[in-house]
Design an enzyme around this catalytic site. Structure first.
Site, PDB file in Angstrom:
ATOM      1  CB  SER A 144      -0.888   0.014   1.258  1.00  0.00           C
ATOM      2  OG  SER A 144      -1.525   1.273   1.426  1.00  0.00           O
ATOM      3  CE1 TYR A 157      -4.633  -1.701   4.936  1.00  0.00           C
ATOM      4  CE2 TYR A 157      -3.435   0.278   4.306  1.00  0.00           C
ATOM      5  CZ  TYR A 157      -4.117  -0.856   3.958  1.00  0.00           C
ATOM      6  OH  TYR A 157      -4.294  -1.176   2.631  1.00  0.00           O
TER       7      TYR A 157
END
Length: 252
Positions: A144, A157
């Protein structure tokens, strides 16, 4: 450039029921790959499988929790009984909990880590040994832009996705003698179900669009085409790296 020939190749995709996982599964299916689809819920997986079969591909559905080693071991046993080991692993299953670090419970922290990071370890540990000795293999881990930058409320995350970068580099070196490449794809803002809280909030949506130099959310089909390229013969010499696809966000 023709990246569309994966006939004779098997591809296992986690989180294949929706979003980027579904698009990658369909891109590989359209290129002739036999797809093995994993996610928790059977019904949406079956929808992906039907779409893959409509493209002429063979598709298998395995509902499973990718954080549960017993279930992953059972899936691996079943897959290896039915077909040769997959040539391609795409570790796409992921989740996000958005809130300040001090508001996280330990259970929530572990849930994010297990889904985004430990699941990759489990899938690789159970399938990679069977991929060796062929002179070809692909492992793609969905990282990501939060592997490279971050935002408030993304502590778990970001930590999980940054850790994936280290795993990618180490595993790429371990598997290089077998010509199995290991790479990451770091999506930025894509219009997926995971980002629905942002897409459906006009204020947050406008804030995100203002940060994207290209001025729009990404189309999930673009990630499918990138995965297809990384699985092709044209990417034989690409390993141990991460490709950022973010409309220019991290260039700022």
């Amino acid at each position: 450039m023709n990246t569309g020939n994966l006939k004779g190749k098997g591809a296992l995709i986690t989180g294949a029921s929706q979003g980027l996982g579904r698009e990658m599964a369909l891109a590989l299916a359209a290129a002739g790959a036999e797809v093995i689809l994993l996610a928790r819920q059977a019904a949406p997986l079956e929808e992906t499988a039907r779409a893959a079969r409509a493209l002429g591909a063979v598709a298998h559905v395995f509902p499973a929790d990718v954080t549960n080693e017993t279930q992953i071991a059972r899936v691996a046993e079943s897959v290896l009984q039915k077909m040769p080991a997959p040539h391609i692993l795409i570790n796409n299953a992921g989740m996000n909990i958005r809130k300040p670090l001090i508001e996280f419970s330990l259970a929530e922290w572990r849930q994010v880590m297990d889904t985004n990071l430990t699941s990759v370890f489990l899938i690789c540990r159970h399938f990679v040994p069977h991929m060796k000795g062929r002179g070809y293999g692909r492992v793609i881990n969905m990282t990501s832009i939060m592997s490279h930058i971050s935002l408030p409320g993304r502590s778990a995350y970001s930590a999980s996705k940054a850790a994936l970068l280290g795993l990618i580099r180490a595993l790429a070196l371990e598997l290089a003698p077998d010509r199995i490449t290991v790479n990451g794809i770091s999506p930025g803002p894509f219009a997926t179900e995971m980002n629905r809280p942002l897409l459906d909030n006009p204020e947050l949506n406008a804030q995100f669009l203002a940060k994207i130099p290209l001025g729009s959310w990404g189309d999930p089909k673009d990630i499918g085409q990138l995965a297809l390229f990384l699985c092709s013969e044209h990417a034989d010499f690409i390993t141990g790296t991460d490709i950022v696809v973010d409309g220019g966000w991290t260039a700022q």
